[in-house]
Design an enzyme around this catalytic site. Structure first.
Site, mmCIF file in Angstrom:
data_model
loop_
_atom_site.group_PDB
_atom_site.id
_atom_site.type_symbol
_atom_site.label_atom_id
_atom_site.label_comp_id
_atom_site.label_asym_id
_atom_site.label_seq_id
_atom_site.Cartn_x
_atom_site.Cartn_y
_atom_site.Cartn_z
ATOM 1 N N ASP A 15 -19.873 80.640 31.965
ATOM 2 C CA ASP A 15 -20.012 81.929 32.650
ATOM 3 C C ASP A 15 -20.161 83.090 31.677
ATOM 4 O O ASP A 15 -19.712 84.199 31.944
ATOM 5 C CB ASP A 15 -18.821 82.185 33.595
ATOM 6 C CG ASP A 15 -18.658 81.053 34.591
ATOM 7 O OD1 ASP A 15 -19.684 80.560 35.077
ATOM 8 O OD2 ASP A 15 -17.514 80.656 34.860
ATOM 9 N N LYS A 18 -25.360 83.185 30.360
ATOM 10 C CA LYS A 18 -26.481 82.463 29.733
ATOM 11 C C LYS A 18 -27.754 82.579 30.576
ATOM 12 O O LYS A 18 -28.852 82.673 30.033
ATOM 13 C CB LYS A 18 -26.138 80.975 29.576
ATOM 14 C CG LYS A 18 -24.915 80.716 28.720
ATOM 15 C CD LYS A 18 -24.557 79.243 28.694
ATOM 16 C CE LYS A 18 -24.014 78.686 29.986
ATOM 17 N NZ LYS A 18 -22.657 79.127 30.357
ATOM 18 N N ALA A 41 -22.967 73.781 37.056
ATOM 19 C CA ALA A 41 -23.379 75.071 36.496
ATOM 20 C C ALA A 41 -23.758 76.027 37.618
ATOM 21 O O ALA A 41 -24.194 75.610 38.687
ATOM 22 C CB ALA A 41 -24.566 74.879 35.571
ATOM 23 N N GLY A 42 -23.573 77.317 37.343
ATOM 24 C CA GLY A 42 -24.020 78.331 38.291
ATOM 25 C C GLY A 42 -24.548 79.495 37.486
ATOM 26 O O GLY A 42 -23.772 80.271 36.949
ATOM 27 N N HIS A 43 -25.855 79.586 37.350
ATOM 28 C CA HIS A 43 -26.447 80.633 36.514
ATOM 29 C C HIS A 43 -27.013 81.743 37.402
ATOM 30 O O HIS A 43 -27.987 81.536 38.111
ATOM 31 C CB HIS A 43 -27.515 80.036 35.592
ATOM 32 C CG HIS A 43 -26.915 79.069 34.602
ATOM 33 N ND1 HIS A 43 -27.650 78.269 33.790
ATOM 34 C CD2 HIS A 43 -25.609 78.801 34.303
ATOM 35 C CE1 HIS A 43 -26.831 77.549 33.030
ATOM 36 N NE2 HIS A 43 -25.596 77.849 33.335
ATOM 37 N N ARG A 142 -21.401 51.915 31.465
ATOM 38 C CA ARG A 142 -22.618 51.093 31.597
ATOM 39 C C ARG A 142 -22.838 50.564 33.007
ATOM 40 O O ARG A 142 -23.401 49.504 33.206
ATOM 41 C CB ARG A 142 -22.595 49.953 30.558
ATOM 42 C CG ARG A 142 -22.649 50.514 29.153
ATOM 43 C CD ARG A 142 -22.241 49.520 28.113
ATOM 44 N NE ARG A 142 -20.846 49.143 28.264
ATOM 45 C CZ ARG A 142 -20.179 48.410 27.374
ATOM 46 N NH1 ARG A 142 -20.785 47.955 26.304
ATOM 47 N NH2 ARG A 142 -18.916 48.121 27.555
ATOM 48 N N GLN A 222 -22.337 75.432 31.044
ATOM 49 C CA GLN A 222 -20.948 75.473 30.575
ATOM 50 C C GLN A 222 -20.900 76.100 29.170
ATOM 51 O O GLN A 222 -21.845 76.743 28.765
ATOM 52 C CB GLN A 222 -20.313 74.072 30.578
ATOM 53 C CG GLN A 222 -20.098 73.489 31.960
ATOM 54 C CD GLN A 222 -21.312 72.755 32.506
ATOM 55 O OE1 GLN A 222 -21.948 71.990 31.816
ATOM 56 N NE2 GLN A 222 -21.632 72.982 33.751
ATOM 57 N N THR A 298 -20.551 78.738 41.496
ATOM 58 C CA THR A 298 -20.715 77.424 42.117
ATOM 59 C C THR A 298 -19.665 77.191 43.189
ATOM 60 O O THR A 298 -19.951 76.667 44.257
ATOM 61 C CB THR A 298 -20.637 76.315 41.036
ATOM 62 O OG1 THR A 298 -21.699 76.545 40.118
ATOM 63 C CG2 THR A 298 -20.777 74.925 41.619
ATOM 64 N N THR A 299 -18.422 77.595 42.908
ATOM 65 C CA THR A 299 -17.333 77.277 43.833
ATOM 66 C C THR A 299 -16.728 78.516 44.486
ATOM 67 O O THR A 299 -15.894 78.390 45.381
ATOM 68 C CB THR A 299 -16.198 76.534 43.087
ATOM 69 O OG1 THR A 299 -15.785 77.362 41.993
ATOM 70 C CG2 THR A 299 -16.666 75.202 42.543
ATOM 71 N N ARG A 301 -14.569 80.379 43.309
ATOM 72 C CA ARG A 301 -13.178 80.581 42.889
ATOM 73 C C ARG A 301 -13.049 81.837 42.027
ATOM 74 O O ARG A 301 -13.933 82.127 41.213
ATOM 75 C CB ARG A 301 -12.694 79.386 42.044
ATOM 76 C CG ARG A 301 -12.475 78.117 42.820
ATOM 77 C CD ARG A 301 -12.060 76.974 41.899
ATOM 78 N NE ARG A 301 -13.171 76.536 41.041
ATOM 79 C CZ ARG A 301 -13.056 75.615 40.099
ATOM 80 N NH1 ARG A 301 -11.894 75.043 39.866
ATOM 81 N NH2 ARG A 301 -14.097 75.261 39.371
ATOM 82 N N LYS A 329 -22.014 91.671 29.377
ATOM 83 C CA LYS A 329 -21.061 92.292 30.306
ATOM 84 C C LYS A 329 -20.117 93.319 29.663
ATOM 85 O O LYS A 329 -18.994 93.514 30.135
ATOM 86 C CB LYS A 329 -20.277 91.206 31.062
ATOM 87 C CG LYS A 329 -21.205 90.279 31.828
ATOM 88 C CD LYS A 329 -20.487 89.302 32.722
ATOM 89 C CE LYS A 329 -20.102 89.896 34.072
ATOM 90 N NZ LYS A 329 -19.709 88.855 35.041
HETATM 91 P P1 IMO Z 1 -21.841 77.560 33.814
HETATM 92 O O1 IMO Z 1 -23.057 76.816 33.369
HETATM 93 C C1 IMO Z 1 -17.529 77.722 34.214
HETATM 94 C C2 IMO Z 1 -15.359 73.923 34.577
HETATM 95 C C3 IMO Z 1 -14.640 73.645 35.877
HETATM 96 C C4 IMO Z 1 -13.477 72.808 35.376
HETATM 97 C C5 IMO Z 1 -14.106 71.976 34.262
HETATM 98 C C6 IMO Z 1 -14.513 70.582 34.670
HETATM 99 O O2 IMO Z 1 -21.999 78.368 35.039
HETATM 100 O O3 IMO Z 1 -21.231 78.314 32.659
HETATM 101 P P2 IMO Z 1 -16.534 69.664 36.145
HETATM 102 O O4 IMO Z 1 -16.874 69.910 37.579
HETATM 103 O O5 IMO Z 1 -17.603 70.068 35.187
HETATM 104 O O6 IMO Z 1 -16.027 68.278 35.892
HETATM 105 O O7 IMO Z 1 -15.251 70.630 35.882
HETATM 106 O O8 IMO Z 1 -15.256 72.707 33.845
HETATM 107 N N1 IMO Z 1 -16.795 74.243 34.708
HETATM 108 C C7 IMO Z 1 -17.321 75.467 34.553
HETATM 109 N N2 IMO Z 1 -16.717 76.659 34.347
HETATM 110 N N3 IMO Z 1 -18.872 77.675 34.264
HETATM 111 C C8 IMO Z 1 -19.495 76.486 34.411
HETATM 112 O O9 IMO Z 1 -20.819 76.363 34.276
HETATM 113 C C9 IMO Z 1 -18.717 75.323 34.634
HETATM 114 N N4 IMO Z 1 -18.983 74.031 34.874
HETATM 115 C C10 IMO Z 1 -17.810 73.381 34.905
HETATM 116 O O10 IMO Z 1 -14.209 74.836 36.478
HETATM 117 O O11 IMO Z 1 -12.506 73.625 34.799
HETATM 118 MG MG MG Z 2 -20.467 79.116 36.151
#
Ligand code: IMO
Ligand code: MG
Length: 422
Positions: A15, A18, A41-43, A142, A222, A298-299, A301, A329
Site C-alpha cells: 500500500d 505503487k 493486491a489492491g492498486h 508439487r 505487496q 482489497t478487503t 479493512r 502521500k
Molecule cells: P498491495 O499490492 C497490503 C497482507 C495481508 C496479510 C498478509 C498475508 O496492495 O500493496 P495474503 O492474503 O497475501 O496471504 O495475506 O499480507 N497483504 C497486503 N497488505 N497490501 C497488499 O497488497 C497486500 N497483500 C497482502 O493483509 O497481512
Molecule cells: Mg493493498
C-alpha cells in the site's frame, strides 16, 4: 545493450502507492508485468477523475499498454474474469493483443480459499482470504495446478480429484464434497475458455521484447516487509515482492533488470496482524488514517498507521539494491505536529540499526525517533520542489539522510498530475 527495464518495488508493508507510480511511468513504457502475488493486491489509481482499483491486471492497462501476468503470479480465474469484465465496463480495452497470461502461473481454486479461512482460525496472520498462501503452498508441495493444466480438461480433472481427496477432510465444515466439485468444474467450464485467449509463454515474449529494446516495467504487489523470505516472517504474504522475485517470477535472468525504484509512503501502514514498531498508539493514528484514506483496497479493512520507519525502508533498499526512492502521500501528513522519523530500534539497552530477524525482537523493539516540525500548508497544487514549504523539504531531506538514497519523485495527491520531480 542495456535492457530498457525498471522494477517498481514496495519498501514497506504494501500500500505504498505503487499503482499510481506504475501508472505514471507506464505512459513511456511498452509492457507492464505483474510477477508475483495475486488478487490480494489492491492498486488504486485515479485516472480521468475516476478511481480504479486493480487486483490482478497490471496498472498499465489504464494507459492501453501491453500487460503481462507472468508465471510467478497466482491466478483466481473467477477474480480475473470479474476484473476484466469490470474494467471493460469502464471503457478499458482488454483483449489478446494487450493482456498476456503465463501458461505456467498457478491457479487458485475454491478449496484454496476455504483452506485460507481454516488456517486463519489458528494462525491469525490477517490474510486477505483470497487463497494466496494455500495456492503457493501447493506449488511448492508439487501438487499445484498451472494454467496449462487448467486448459487440458483431462489433466485438470485428475489433478482436482487427487487434491480434493487430500484437502476435503480439512474443509468439510464449509461445503459438501459434491457441491465443491460441482463448483470447481462449473467454474472451469466458464473460465477456461475465457482465460485461454490470453495464454502464452510469457518468458519467451518478455525476452523477445526486451531484446528489441522495448521498455518494460515490473510492477510488484505487496512490499518488501511482506516478502516470505525477507519480510516480518511469519506475518508476510507467500511470494517474493522483492526484486529477486522478478527473475523467478518471469524467467528473465537478473541481468535483464536494469533499474530498481523503491516506493515509500511518507509514513507507514500495515494491514493484518504482525509486529509494527512505529505504529502510533494514540488518536493520531485515526487522524492519519482518515487523512490518508487508509482502508484496504482489497478487503476494506482499516490499515494500521504509524511513523516513517527508516529501519524498514533501509532494509528494503539493501535487499532490492534500490538507488532511488519515490515518496508518496506526503500531503496526508498535513497539520500533524510534530512529525517523527524512526532512526533506530532499542531493546534492553541495545540499539538496532537493522530490521531484526527474531520474531520476538520484532515485537519488542522500541523505536528511537527524531522529531521534525510539521506543516499546515496545502501542498497538493505545488508542482516544483523549490516551492514546497521549508518544513516539508526538511522532512524529505531527513528521509533521504536516514535512508541513504535520494528521493527522485514526490507524489502528493491521488491524481497522476500531483507529482513533483526533485
Ligand atoms: P498491495 O499490492 C497490503 C497482507 C495481508 C496479510 C498478509 C498475508 O496492495 O500493496 P495474503 O492474503 O497475501 O496471504 O495475506 O499480507 N497483504 C497486503 N497488505 N497490501 C497488499 O497488497 C497486500 N497483500 C497482502 O493483509 O497481512
Ligand atoms: Mg493493498
Amino acid at each position: 545493450m542495456k535492457p530498457n527495464t525498471i522494477a517498481i518495488i514496495g519498501t514497506q508493508w504494501g500500500d505504498e502507492g505503487k499503482g499510481k507510480v506504475v501508472h505514471f511511468l507506464s505512459r513511456n513504457a511498452d509492457y507492464i508485468v505483474r510477477y508475483q502475488g495475486g488478487n490480494n493486491a489492491g492498486h488504486t489509481v485515479v485516472f480521468n477523475g475516476k478511481e480504479h482499483i486493480l487486483h490482478l491486471v497490471p496498472s498499465g492497462i489504464l494507459e492501453n499498454k501491453k500487460c503481462v501476468i507472468s508465471n510467478g503470479v497466482v491466478i483466481d480465474p473467477e477474480a480475473l474474469y470479474q476484473e476484466v469484465m469490470f474494467l471493460r465496463s469502464q471503457g478499458i480495452k482488454i483483449n489478446k493483443e494487450n493482456l498476456f497470461i503465463s501458461e505456467q502461473a498457478h491457479i487458485i481454486l475454491p478449496y484454496h480459499k476455504y483452506l485460507d479461512a481454516i488456517k486463519e482460525k489458528t494462525q491469525r496472520i490477517g490474510t486477505t482470504q483470497k487463497g494466496i498462501g494455500p495456492c503457493y503452498a501447493d506449488k511448492y508441495a508439487r501438487v499445484g495446478i498451472r494454467v496449462c493444466d487448467y486448459l487440458e480438461e483431462d489433466t485438470f480433472r485428475s489433478l482436482v480429484e487427487k487434491n480434493i481427496e487430500e484437502k476435503y477432510p480439512l474443509i468439510s465444515e464449509f461445503i459438501s464434497k459434491k457441491a465443491l466439485l460441482k463448483q470447481i468444474f462449473e467454474q472451469h467450464k466458464k473460465y477456461s475458455k475465457f482465460i485461454k485467449q490470453f495464454v502464452t509463454n510469457t518468458t519467451n515474449l518478455l525476452i523477445k521484447v526486451i531484446n528489441e529494446n522495448k521498455k518494460v516495467i515490473f510492477e510488484s504487489a505487496q512490499g518488501t516487509l511482506l516478502d516470505v523470505e525477507f519480510g516480518s516472517y511469519p506475518y508476510v504474504t507467500s511470494s517474493h515482492p522483492t526484486v529477486g522475485g522478478i527473475s523467478i517470477g518471469t524467467g528473465l535472468p537478473p541481468s535483464y533488470i536494469s533499474k530498481v525504484i523503491g516506493v515509500a509512503k511518507a509514513y507507514t501502514t500495515r494491514v493484518g496482524e504482525g509486529p509494527f514498531p512505529t505504529e502510533i498508539k494514540s488518536k493520531l493514528q485515526d487522524i492519519l488514517r482518515e487523512q490518508g484514506k487508509e482502508y484496504g483496497a482489497t478487503t476494506g479493512r482499516p490499515r494500521r498507521c504509524g511513523w516513517f520507519d527508516s529501519i524498514v525502508v533501509k532494509h528494503a533498499i539493501k535487499i532490492n539494491g534500490i538507488k532511488e526512492l519515490v515518496l508518496t502521500k506526503l500531503d496526508c501528513l498535513r497539520n500533524i505536529h510534530p512529525l517523527k522519523i524512526c532512526v533506530a530500534y532499542k531493546y534492553k539497552n541495545k540499539i538496532y540499526y537493522d530490521f531484526p530477524t527474531s520474531r520476538k525482537l520484532q515485537w519488542l523493539v522500541k523505536p528511537i525517533y527524531k522529531t521534525f516540525p510539521g506543516f499546515s500548508e496545502d501542498i497538493n497544487s505545488i508542482s516544483n520542489y523549490q516551492s514546497l514549504p521549508k518544513n516539508v523539504k526538511n522532512y524529505i531531506e531527513a528521509i533521504e539522510h536516514f535512508c541513504g538514497v535520494k528521493i527522485k519523485m514526490i507524489s502528493l495527491g491521488r491524481d497522476r498530475n500531483e507529482t513533483i520531480f526533485k
